[in-house]
Write a protein that holds these residues in place. Structure first.
Motif, mmCIF file in Angstrom:
data_model
loop_
_atom_site.group_PDB
_atom_site.id
_atom_site.type_symbol
_atom_site.label_atom_id
_atom_site.label_comp_id
_atom_site.label_asym_id
_atom_site.label_seq_id
_atom_site.Cartn_x
_atom_site.Cartn_y
_atom_site.Cartn_z
ATOM 1 N N VAL A 11 4.706 -5.758 10.933
ATOM 2 C CA VAL A 11 3.362 -5.236 11.573
ATOM 3 C C VAL A 11 3.010 -3.583 10.937
ATOM 4 N N ARG A 12 4.318 -2.919 11.109
ATOM 5 C CA ARG A 12 4.094 -1.800 10.451
ATOM 6 C C ARG A 12 3.689 -1.735 9.012
ATOM 7 N N GLU A 13 3.867 -2.522 8.230
ATOM 8 C CA GLU A 13 3.753 -2.700 6.870
ATOM 9 C C GLU A 13 2.316 -2.758 6.518
ATOM 10 N N ILE A 14 1.546 -3.871 7.515
ATOM 11 C CA ILE A 14 0.275 -4.137 7.324
ATOM 12 C C ILE A 14 -0.851 -2.899 7.648
ATOM 13 N N LEU A 15 -0.230 -2.345 8.732
ATOM 14 C CA LEU A 15 -1.066 -1.358 9.310
ATOM 15 C C LEU A 15 -0.578 0.128 8.665
ATOM 16 N N ASN A 16 -1.515 0.892 7.959
ATOM 17 C CA ASN A 16 -0.956 2.057 7.600
ATOM 18 C C ASN A 16 -0.474 2.844 8.748
ATOM 19 N N GLU A 17 0.487 4.123 8.440
ATOM 20 C CA GLU A 17 1.320 4.702 9.417
ATOM 21 C C GLU A 17 0.236 5.224 10.344
ATOM 22 N N SER A 18 -0.882 5.732 10.070
ATOM 23 C CA SER A 18 -1.776 6.672 10.896
ATOM 24 C C SER A 18 -2.358 5.553 11.931
ATOM 25 N N VAL A 19 -2.702 4.607 11.389
ATOM 26 C CA VAL A 19 -3.483 3.469 12.258
ATOM 27 C C VAL A 19 -2.255 3.010 13.376
ATOM 28 N N TYR A 20 -1.159 2.596 13.093
ATOM 29 C CA TYR A 20 -0.238 2.147 13.680
ATOM 30 C C TYR A 20 -0.028 3.050 14.852
ATOM 31 N N ASP A 21 0.269 4.313 14.419
ATOM 32 C CA ASP A 21 0.502 5.377 15.493
ATOM 33 C C ASP A 21 -0.694 5.593 16.623
ATOM 34 N N GLU A 22 -1.870 5.487 16.075
ATOM 35 C CA GLU A 22 -3.109 5.408 16.930
ATOM 36 C C GLU A 22 -3.416 4.319 17.967
ATOM 37 N N ILE A 23 -2.696 3.329 17.271
ATOM 38 C CA ILE A 23 -2.892 2.015 18.318
ATOM 39 C C ILE A 23 -1.740 2.121 19.389
#
Length: 537
Positions: free
Chosen positions: A216-228
């Motif tokens: 999941v972390r891989e398909i979402l870039n780091e900034s998007v993952y952190d925002e979610i």
């Protein structure tokens, strides 16, 4: 299992609900996809599909296919898991809102579809108010996440501020537009990642993961993952725990995100609706609530549709079952006509398709073919003492006279006119200064007149001419009232008459005239619906 246990089990299996939205929010597409995931369709259609693709099951009328919009509510009945579903797809266009209002009287829950790129729109507000007044539980589907959308936080904030309704996000989108990957299920704490399928015709493959899964972390870039992750933490603090009882009271709406066109989030919506909704609710008469397990079968008519089978020119009546058990060939009492009738040709209905129905229970919708002159609002029951008053009338805003064009086709014109008037496509009024044998017609919007003329031509071969009239406001008068006393008090351009049931009405050219009249005649109560006397104007 004794008969009472069997009856109660069958009642608990029923889910009768409508799908509502502003036009073009994706309501009919979602309907098709719920049928796909419910196992009622193997291949989903699209309203705007190419010729070789399948047509929708819910938009079956020829004019609906041509325009690509729903102009009439449609019943779709099917079994899913251990549930019996009665799904009603409704028109979204405001000109057909009275049809939608009548459907809302017959359901126990609503799925409200919102275009995530536009947020809450005017028709959504109007339909929501009807649901609020009746305490109907509302489930919200934020649609079209496969396109650029408003932020999910903004959409939830709109729900709470504009509709004044507590919103609980059951799941949360992972990006939007071309980057839309899937949703996070907050109740089960699972990430659902979807794959697109050509044309959205088949179920979308899905994989389920933990939010902390490296994939999941891989398909979402780091900034998007952190925002979610930050948004989800904010939601946990702001919205508290999920309370099903608040949903059933109509005070909380569960919110689901997805894309009906791509089948993203549709199955989660369907399962969530079935998990959190309730079975049929008892209906009221003047004498009080009628228990679902009452020994008498009863129901009320909320829709009449002619020419569903053009080869036979038949008329199908749709009735909500409110109590008891229907059995094939039941004889019932018709409250308005005051006589018994036999319900012979009763069907299970799926759009235009039908099959013989042998029994039905509270929450079910009966579709029966008959020559008896049924009207919307009629009660049928094995107990003549049960009479429902579920269907309100709403004030039309457009008025016209219609006439036959070709004298040789007058018989066909009159037959079609009478049949379509029985459907309540438009309302009919008799004015004091009546101009002929045909009544004045009233509609919520001009498209209703267009549908009337189209169907007269297409189904009865009768051309017609429409003459629009200048009135824009109609109000019912609270009886008893001596109409002659009003003549001098009517503003210029206003007139008076009666509706089909003989109730007095006044027509005004504009709202200023109505206000002027009301100000000069405070003793007279003007009603925008004769069945809702607490709504004054």
């Amino acid at each position: 299992m004794d008969m009472d246990d069997h009856l109660n089990r069958e009642i608990s299996r029923r889910r009768t609900f409508a799908i509502i939205s502003h036009p073009d929010a994706g309501k009919t597409t979602l309907t098709e996809k719920l049928l796909l995931y419910g196992g009622a369709l193997e291949l989903a259609g699209s309203v705007t599909a190419k010729k070789k693709q399948r047509e929708t099951s819910s938009d079956w009328m020829e004019l609906e296919k041509k325009r690509g919009i729903s102009i009439s509510s449609t019943l779709l009945q099917f079994e899913y898991q251990d549930y019996r579903l009665n799904l009603l797809d409704t028109p979204g266009h405001k000109d057909f809102s009275e049809d939608t209002y009548r459907v809302l009287m017959a359901v126990d829950g609503v799925i409200m579809v919102i275009d995530a790129g536009k947020g809450i729109e005017s028709q959504t507000r109007k339909l929501f108010e009807i649901c609020r007044k009746r305490g109907i539980p509302i489930f919200t589907f934020m649609n079209k996440l496969d396109r650029p959308s408003l932020s999910p936080l903004e959409l939830v904030d709109q729900l709470e501020k504009v509709l004044e309704l507590h919103a609980y996000p059951v799941n949360w989108p992972l990006e939007n537009g071309p980057f839309f990957k899937g949703v996070y299920d907050g109740l089960k704490q699972e990430v659902h990642l979807f794959e697109r399928v050509p044309g959205g015709a088949y179920r979308a493959p899905v994989s389920v993961h933990n939010l902390s899964d490296p994939f999941v972390r891989e398909i979402l870039n780091e900034s998007v993952y952190d925002e979610i992750v930050e948004e989800l933490a904010m939601l946990d603090g702001a919205h508290g725990g999920f309370d099903r009882e608040e949903v059933l009271k109509g005070q909380t709406t569960p919110v689901f995100f997805g894309s009906a066109a791509n089948n993203f989030g549709v199955e989660l919506l369907l399962k969530g609706f079935l998990d959190f909704s309730a079975g049929p609710a008892p209906r009221s008469t003047a004498e009080g609530l009628v228990p679902l397990d009452h020994s008498a079968f009863s129901g009320f008519v909320f829709k009449v549709q002619t020419n569903m089978n053009p080869l036979h020119r038949d008329r199908m009546v749709f009735a909500r079952v409110c109590s008891g058990r229907y059995q094939r060939d039941n004889t019932v009492f018709h409250s308005r006509l005051g006589r018994e009738i036999r319900l012979g040709s009763v069907h299970n209905v799926f759009g235009r398709e039908r099959e013989t129905l042998n029994e039905a229970y509270p929450g079910d919708i009966l579709g029966f073919v008959t020559n008896t002159p049924f009207r919307v609002g009629d009660t049928i029951s094995s107990d003549p003492g049960i009479v429902y008053d579920e269907i309100p009338r709403f004030a039309p805003e457009c008025f016209a006279y219609i006439s036959n064009v070709v004298s040789s086709s007058y018989k066909s014109f009159r037959k079609g006119f009478d049949h379509l008037l029985a459907e309540d496509i438009v309302q009919a009024f008799q004015l004091r200064e009546n101009r002929g044998t045909l009544p004045l017609l009233g509609a919520v919007g001009p498209l209703q007149f267009e549908v009337l003329q189209y169907r007269l031509r297409d189904e009865y071969g009768a051309e017609s001419r429409l003459e629009m009239m200048p009135w824009t406001v109609l109000r019912w008068l609270e009886a008893p009232l001596v109409l002659e006393d009003l003549k001098e008090g009517l503003p210029y351009g206003s007139t008076q008459g009666m509706d089909e049931q003989g109730r007095p009405v006044v027509l005004f050219p504009n709202d200023w005239s109505r206000q002027y009249f009301a100000g000069n005649n405070p003793q007279i109560r003007l009603l925008d619906s004769p069945a809702l006397k607490d709504q004054l104007n």
